[in-house]
Each structure stands twice: as C-alpha cells, then as structure tokens.
Design an enzyme around this catalytic site. Structure first.
Site, PDB file in Angstrom:
ATOM      1  CB  THR A 135      -0.924   0.206   1.621  1.00  0.00           C
ATOM      2  OG1 THR A 135      -1.169   1.217   1.410  1.00  0.00           O
ATOM      3  CG2 THR A 135      -0.369  -0.242   2.490  1.00  0.00           C
ATOM      4  CG  ASP A 136      -1.153   4.964  -1.072  1.00  0.00           C
ATOM      5  OD1 ASP A 136      -1.479   4.071  -0.219  1.00  0.00           O
ATOM      6  OD2 ASP A 136      -1.738   5.842  -1.990  1.00  0.00           O
ATOM      7  CD  GLU A 137      -3.594   3.627   4.538  1.00  0.00           C
ATOM      8  OE1 GLU A 137      -3.659   3.634   5.469  1.00  0.00           O
ATOM      9  OE2 GLU A 137      -4.492   3.794   4.206  1.00  0.00           O
ATOM     10  CE1 TYR A 161      -3.264  -2.137   5.709  1.00  0.00           C
ATOM     11  CE2 TYR A 161      -3.557  -0.201   5.171  1.00  0.00           C
ATOM     12  CZ  TYR A 161      -3.358  -1.889   4.329  1.00  0.00           C
ATOM     13  OH  TYR A 161      -3.431  -1.849   3.285  1.00  0.00           O
ATOM     14  CE  LYS A 165      -0.192  -4.903   2.936  1.00  0.00           C
ATOM     15  NZ  LYS A 165      -0.548  -5.980   2.804  1.00  0.00           N
TER      16      LYS A 165
HETATM   17  P1  NAD Z   1      -9.638  -7.761   2.039  1.00  0.00           P
HETATM   18  O1  NAD Z   1      -9.683  -7.058   4.250  1.00  0.00           O
HETATM   19  O2  NAD Z   1     -11.206  -7.171   1.512  1.00  0.00           O
HETATM   20  O3  NAD Z   1      -9.548  -9.110   2.257  1.00  0.00           O
HETATM   21  C1  NAD Z   1      -7.754  -9.863   2.876  1.00  0.00           C
HETATM   22  C2  NAD Z   1      -8.216 -11.279   2.607  1.00  0.00           C
HETATM   23  O4  NAD Z   1      -7.577 -11.529   3.708  1.00  0.00           O
HETATM   24  C3  NAD Z   1      -9.683 -11.629   3.268  1.00  0.00           C
HETATM   25  O5  NAD Z   1     -10.040 -12.776   2.021  1.00  0.00           O
HETATM   26  C4  NAD Z   1      -9.495 -12.054   4.272  1.00  0.00           C
HETATM   27  O6  NAD Z   1     -10.055 -13.437   4.452  1.00  0.00           O
HETATM   28  C5  NAD Z   1      -7.529 -12.879   3.667  1.00  0.00           C
HETATM   29  N1  NAD Z   1      -7.094 -13.012   5.089  1.00  0.00           N
HETATM   30  C6  NAD Z   1      -7.180 -12.340   6.473  1.00  0.00           C
HETATM   31  N2  NAD Z   1      -6.745 -12.672   6.681  1.00  0.00           N
HETATM   32  C7  NAD Z   1      -5.669 -13.958   6.391  1.00  0.00           C
HETATM   33  C8  NAD Z   1      -5.065 -14.817   6.501  1.00  0.00           C
HETATM   34  N3  NAD Z   1      -4.114 -14.676   7.987  1.00  0.00           N
HETATM   35  N4  NAD Z   1      -4.539 -16.277   6.195  1.00  0.00           N
HETATM   36  C9  NAD Z   1      -4.777 -16.130   4.881  1.00  0.00           C
HETATM   37  N5  NAD Z   1      -6.290 -15.223   4.627  1.00  0.00           N
HETATM   38  C10 NAD Z   1      -6.312 -13.877   5.067  1.00  0.00           C
HETATM   39  O7  NAD Z   1      -8.920  -6.758   1.120  1.00  0.00           O
HETATM   40  P2  NAD Z   1      -8.284  -5.980   0.449  1.00  0.00           P
HETATM   41  O8  NAD Z   1      -8.869  -4.603   0.121  1.00  0.00           O
HETATM   42  O9  NAD Z   1      -8.504  -6.802  -0.898  1.00  0.00           O
HETATM   43  O10 NAD Z   1      -6.556  -5.932   0.153  1.00  0.00           O
HETATM   44  C11 NAD Z   1      -6.110  -6.871  -0.283  1.00  0.00           C
HETATM   45  C12 NAD Z   1      -4.341  -6.311  -0.309  1.00  0.00           C
HETATM   46  O11 NAD Z   1      -4.293  -5.426  -1.070  1.00  0.00           O
HETATM   47  C13 NAD Z   1      -3.665  -6.182   0.841  1.00  0.00           C
HETATM   48  O12 NAD Z   1      -2.815  -6.388   1.477  1.00  0.00           O
HETATM   49  C14 NAD Z   1      -3.688  -4.032   0.885  1.00  0.00           C
HETATM   50  O13 NAD Z   1      -2.603  -4.694   1.940  1.00  0.00           O
HETATM   51  C15 NAD Z   1      -3.664  -4.346  -0.022  1.00  0.00           C
HETATM   52  N6  NAD Z   1      -4.425  -3.026  -0.866  1.00  0.00           N
HETATM   53  C16 NAD Z   1      -5.035  -2.331  -0.137  1.00  0.00           C
HETATM   54  C17 NAD Z   1      -5.493  -1.026  -1.060  1.00  0.00           C
HETATM   55  C18 NAD Z   1      -7.522  -1.165  -1.083  1.00  0.00           C
HETATM   56  O14 NAD Z   1      -7.301   0.517  -0.958  1.00  0.00           O
HETATM   57  N7  NAD Z   1      -8.319  -2.111  -0.556  1.00  0.00           N
HETATM   58  C19 NAD Z   1      -4.740  -0.349  -1.097  1.00  0.00           C
HETATM   59  C20 NAD Z   1      -3.687  -0.866  -1.953  1.00  0.00           C
HETATM   60  C21 NAD Z   1      -2.842  -2.082  -1.234  1.00  0.00           C
HETATM   61  O1  DAU Z   2      -4.497   3.756   0.627  1.00  0.00           O
HETATM   62  C1  DAU Z   2      -4.449   2.409   0.268  1.00  0.00           C
HETATM   63  C2  DAU Z   2      -5.075   2.511   1.378  1.00  0.00           C
HETATM   64  O2  DAU Z   2      -6.631   2.160   1.301  1.00  0.00           O
HETATM   65  C3  DAU Z   2      -5.251   0.539   1.330  1.00  0.00           C
HETATM   66  O3  DAU Z   2      -4.061  -0.030   1.856  1.00  0.00           O
HETATM   67  C4  DAU Z   2      -6.294   0.197   2.718  1.00  0.00           C
HETATM   68  O4  DAU Z   2      -6.485  -1.438   2.351  1.00  0.00           O
HETATM   69  C5  DAU Z   2      -7.082   0.759   2.191  1.00  0.00           C
HETATM   70  O5  DAU Z   2      -8.441   0.375   3.362  1.00  0.00           O
HETATM   71  C6  DAU Z   2      -7.778   2.296   2.271  1.00  0.00           C
HETATM   72  O6  DAU Z   2      -7.226   2.843   3.196  1.00  0.00           O
HETATM   73  P1  DAU Z   2      -8.136   4.343   3.302  1.00  0.00           P
HETATM   74  O7  DAU Z   2      -7.939   4.418   5.057  1.00  0.00           O
HETATM   75  O8  DAU Z   2      -7.433   5.340   3.411  1.00  0.00           O
HETATM   76  O9  DAU Z   2      -9.308   3.682   3.395  1.00  0.00           O
HETATM   77  P2  DAU Z   2     -10.829   3.726   4.152  1.00  0.00           P
HETATM   78  O10 DAU Z   2     -12.209   3.582   2.642  1.00  0.00           O
HETATM   79  O11 DAU Z   2     -11.222   3.197   4.929  1.00  0.00           O
HETATM   80  O12 DAU Z   2     -11.375   5.593   3.932  1.00  0.00           O
HETATM   81  C7  DAU Z   2     -11.288   6.621   2.617  1.00  0.00           C
HETATM   82  C8  DAU Z   2     -11.210   7.841   3.425  1.00  0.00           C
HETATM   83  O13 DAU Z   2     -12.080   7.875   3.879  1.00  0.00           O
HETATM   84  C9  DAU Z   2     -10.506   8.140   4.512  1.00  0.00           C
HETATM   85  O14 DAU Z   2      -9.665   9.457   4.243  1.00  0.00           O
HETATM   86  C10 DAU Z   2     -11.317   7.984   6.148  1.00  0.00           C
HETATM   87  C11 DAU Z   2     -12.266   8.225   5.338  1.00  0.00           C
HETATM   88  N1  DAU Z   2     -13.294   8.273   5.494  1.00  0.00           N
HETATM   89  C12 DAU Z   2     -13.450   6.490   6.020  1.00  0.00           C
HETATM   90  C13 DAU Z   2     -15.350   6.181   5.871  1.00  0.00           C
HETATM   91  C14 DAU Z   2     -15.240   3.941   6.346  1.00  0.00           C
HETATM   92  C15 DAU Z   2     -14.768   8.808   5.807  1.00  0.00           C
HETATM   93  O15 DAU Z   2     -14.366   9.864   5.733  1.00  0.00           O
HETATM   94  N2  DAU Z   2     -15.759   8.228   6.160  1.00  0.00           N
HETATM   95  C16 DAU Z   2     -15.696   6.620   6.623  1.00  0.00           C
HETATM   96  O16 DAU Z   2     -17.202   6.483   7.299  1.00  0.00           O
END
Ligand code: NAD
Ligand code: DAU
Length: 363
Positions: A135-137, A161, A165
């Site tokens: 992630t970019d975080e 988180y 990561k």
């Molecule tokens: P998600 O939470 O939707 O899915 C995570 C999956 O991992 C689930 O199916 C869960 O059951 C599985 N899991 C959790 N713990 C586990 C374990 N111990 N063993 C096996 N499986 C397990 O997450 P996502 O949003 O799909 O993110 C996927 C990946 O991409 C993560 O590594 C996250 O850090 C990265 N990522 C997410 C975003 C985003 O915006 N969602 C952006 C950049 C990177």
């Molecule tokens: O940047 C990549 C990341 O983006 C991933 O690594 C994470 O897995 C993914 O969950 C996401 O993280 P964020 O914290 O940015 O996503 P979220 O959707 O939780 O929140 C997006 C923005 O919106 C953040 O600034 C918080 C805000 N927010 C979120 C929720 C759930 C609100 O203002 N209200 C809300 O109810």
C-alpha cells in the site's frame, strides 16, 4: 501451465484478481488460500470463468506446514500475496490481528517459500516469483505541496495497519537481499470497485445514500486519496509479477486525487441520476460530519512514472467511469450485499464505529 498461489483471494482485490487472471491467462491454474475472516467471502468467487482452473483452500498464511505442503504438492511457481488485515479503523481499535497476519503471516509465507524454492530447489529460481501486494500508506502523509510518493520516498507509516504493511514490505525485500528470493513489490493507492466490503468509504457512502442514511465524513472531509479502479490494479499487479524486474518496487496510482468530500458529492450526483427519489434528492443533504480518525493521514498521491516508463502501465479507468461502474455494480448485486450485511460481525462493526464517532468533528 503456471501454478499460481493467490493468498487472500476471497477478499476484495484478491477476488477481482482471480477473475482477472482466469480471463487474462488461459494457462494459469490458481490455488486460492484464504482464512475467510470477516472480509473473506466465497460469494466473491461465484461465476468464475473457467472455474476448473481455480481451487479454493481455506487456511491461514501463518500455517507453515499447510503452506509448505501446498507449494510442494502443487509445484507452485508464482505467489501473489494479498492476504492481510486491511482496514485502518480496525487497526486502530485492534492492532494485534494486523501484526499477526500482516507481519507474522507474511514472514511465515516467506519461510515456506524459502524452504521449498531456495532450500529444496523444487523449481529453478529463474522460474519462480513471489509478488507482494502493498500500500501507499507505508509512506505516511503528504503536505499540500509535497511531491507525490515515489519508490524512493522514505517509509513513515502512521497507523498500525500501515506500520504492519511496512514491516511486511521490509521482510519481503530482505528475503530477496539475503536469500536471493525472486520478489517484486507493488505499493498501490486506494482501490474501489466490485466486491469491496462495505466498511470502506465508497461502499459505505453508496449504501447509506441509497437508503437515505447520514453520509459520515471524518473530520473536515478535506483529506485526499488517489483513487484507482480495482481492475486497473489487477492489470498492474499481473504486469509487475510477470514482467517487472526482480527485487524492484513499483508504485501504482489512479492519477485522480479528489478530497473525500468531493468524492462523496460525486457519488451522490450519480445516485441522484440513477435512482431519483423525491424524498432524498439531492442526496448531498445527507452529508454529516463525524469525529475524525485518530492520526488521520491528510493526503496521498502516487508518482506512477516508474511503472509507466518500464512496463507501459497507466490506469485505463477515470474516476467518473469507474465510480459509475462501481455504483451500478452495487445496484445490480443486492443479493451479494444482503449476504454481507446480514452477518452479525458486520452489523456490530458499523454500530460501534459510527456510534463512537457521533460527535462534532472538533471533538
Ligand atoms: P480485504 O480485507 O478485502 O481482503 C483480505 C483477504 O485476506 C480476506 O479474504 C481475508 O479472509 C484474507 N485473510 C486475512 N487474514 C488472512 C490470513 N491470516 N490467512 C489467509 N487469508 C487471510 O483486503 P483488500 O482490500 O482486498 O486488500 C488486499 C491487499 O491489498 C492487502 O494486502 C492490502 O494491504 C492491499 N492493498 C489494498 C488497497 C485497498 O484500497 N483496498 C490498496 C492498496 C493495497
Ligand atoms: O491507500 C491505500 C489504502 O486505502 C489501503 O492500503 C487500505 O487497505 C484501504 O482500506 C484504504 O485505506 P483508507 O483508510 O484510505 O480507506 P477508507 O475507505 O477506510 O477511507 C478513505 C478515506 O475516507 C479516509 O480519509 C477516511 C475517510 N472515511 C472513511 C470512512 C469509512 C470517511 O470520511 N468516512 C467513512 O465512513
């Protein structure tokens, strides 16, 4: 036939990747290892194209023997590692699970891979790849005039988180440096699209706006994220895992950086058009400011020049087209949504998270 272990393939991005890969590569055979936590959902894998090339295995990435046997028995040559705890708010209320899966789990996976690929030499190292999805975080937060995150930006994670990561990224990199494991890493910005669990901003807003509920904005809503449509992310991961340089990191972003408030207003406008409702329109009136996230990162932006230059990847979906597709997907998939929302765990998360935020943004 490539033998691909996808971890976390029942989650949001992982399941989109499984769909993507089955369509894209007719030679890929997928082994999908997922622990089915609250975020994992087998319904995300319904209707897979050419489903006989996909096998689901319920299990934890922290289970060394299980992972090792899977790698050995199936002669896995590619690992695409998605499995993680992924929600920042949950990492604030309960960081332990994040360290367990994101750090210990990733370490265990690396150990199993090292055992089978490096020690036992089951396959030549030139023929295998471990791709880590991150992630970019990990880079922390940007001030308004700071340059976007490049691959050389120092790590400065701010939430549990992001810290977990970052630790996993360092381990993956170290396994390349120390043991010669052929790895690649991608650090991507915020994804949105089909199958996203409705605890993240975009699905929360879509669902609440449809139902006439308050649209919760943390703090002042001026935070900035770099939004990317999930299928674009899948394409970039596939490209890096197959053509990226071993040992390298690639940043992936959407080139589109609205404030949270702007994106919420965009969702409202699309829904007003697709689902007009005299009582609710304009849905912007539902916007409600709530207590901020502790340590909330203000701004993310990705410098995507490396992946564009080296691999020719740029996002194909704009925010306007991607949002419309996503909203339409949620409108068309009410059964999927009902299945997710009927679960007790989901209901108590929503209740607890928003109850404790029901205060003015300054508190
Ligand atoms: P998600 O939470 O939707 O899915 C995570 C999956 O991992 C689930 O199916 C869960 O059951 C599985 N899991 C959790 N713990 C586990 C374990 N111990 N063993 C096996 N499986 C397990 O997450 P996502 O949003 O799909 O993110 C996927 C990946 O991409 C993560 O590594 C996250 O850090 C990265 N990522 C997410 C975003 C985003 O915006 N969602 C952006 C950049 C990177
Ligand atoms: O940047 C990549 C990341 O983006 C991933 O690594 C994470 O897995 C993914 O969950 C996401 O993280 P964020 O914290 O940015 O996503 P979220 O959707 O939780 O929140 C997006 C923005 O919106 C953040 O600034 C918080 C805000 N927010 C979120 C929720 C759930 C609100 O203002 N209200 C809300 O109810």
């Amino acid at each position: 036939m490539r033998k691909v272990l996808v971890t976390g393939g029942a989650g949001f991005i992982g399941s989109n990747f499984v769909h993507y890969l089955l369509n894209k590569d007719s030679h890929a055979q997928i082994f999908n290892l997922d622990a089915l936590t609250y975020a994992g959902n087998l319904a995300n894998l319904a209707g897979l194209p050419d489903a006989q090339r996909h096998q689901f295995i319920e299990g934890d990435i922290a289970d060394f023997d299980k992972v090792k046997e899977l790698l050995r028995q199936q002669a896995i040559d590619t690992v695409i590692h998605f499995a993680a705890e992924s929600h920042v708010d949950r990492s604030i209320s309960g960081p332990t699970a994040f360290v367990q899966t994101n750090v210990n789990g990733t370490l265990n996976l690396l150990e199993a891979v090292r055992h089978v690929w490096v020690n036992e030499k089951l396959l030549p190292l030139e023929a295998v790849r471990f791709h880590h999805v991150s992630t970019d975080e990990v880079y922390g937060t940007l001030a308004p005039d700071d340059p976007a995150f490049a691959e050389t930006t120092p790590y400065s994670p701010n939430s549990p988180y992001a810290a977990s990561k970052a630790a996993s990224d360092h381990l993956v990199r170290a396994y390349h440096h120390t043991y010669g494991l052929p790895i690649t890493i991608t650090n991507c910005s915020n994804n949105y699209g089909p199958y996203q669990f409705p605890e993240k901003l975009i699905p929360v807003i879509v669902l609440n706006a449809l139902e006439g509920k308050p649209l919760p904005i943390y703090g002042d809503g001026q935070q900035i994220r770099d939004w990317l449509y999930v299928e674009d992310h899948c394409a970039a991961i596939h490209l890096v895992a197959t053509q990226g340089q071993v040992g390298e990191t690639y940043n992936i972003g959407g080139n589109t950086q609205p404030t949270n408030l702007e994106i919420v207003k965009q969702i409202c406008a699309i829904l007003d058009e697709l689902r007009p409702d005299a009582q609710l329109t304009p849905r912007e009136q539902l916007i409600t400011y709530v207590k901020d996230r502790p340590g909330h990162d203000r701004r993310y932006a990705i410098d995507g020049r490396k992946i564009a230059r080296e691999l020719g990847w740029t996002p194909s979906e704009s925010l306007a087209t991607g949002l419309r597709k996503t909203i339409q997907w949620y409108l068309d998939n009410s059964e999927w949504l009902a299945g997710v929302r009927q679960k007790q765990e989901y209901q108590s998360w929503v209740k607890n998270n928003y109850q404790q935020r029901a205060a003015s943004p300054s508190e």
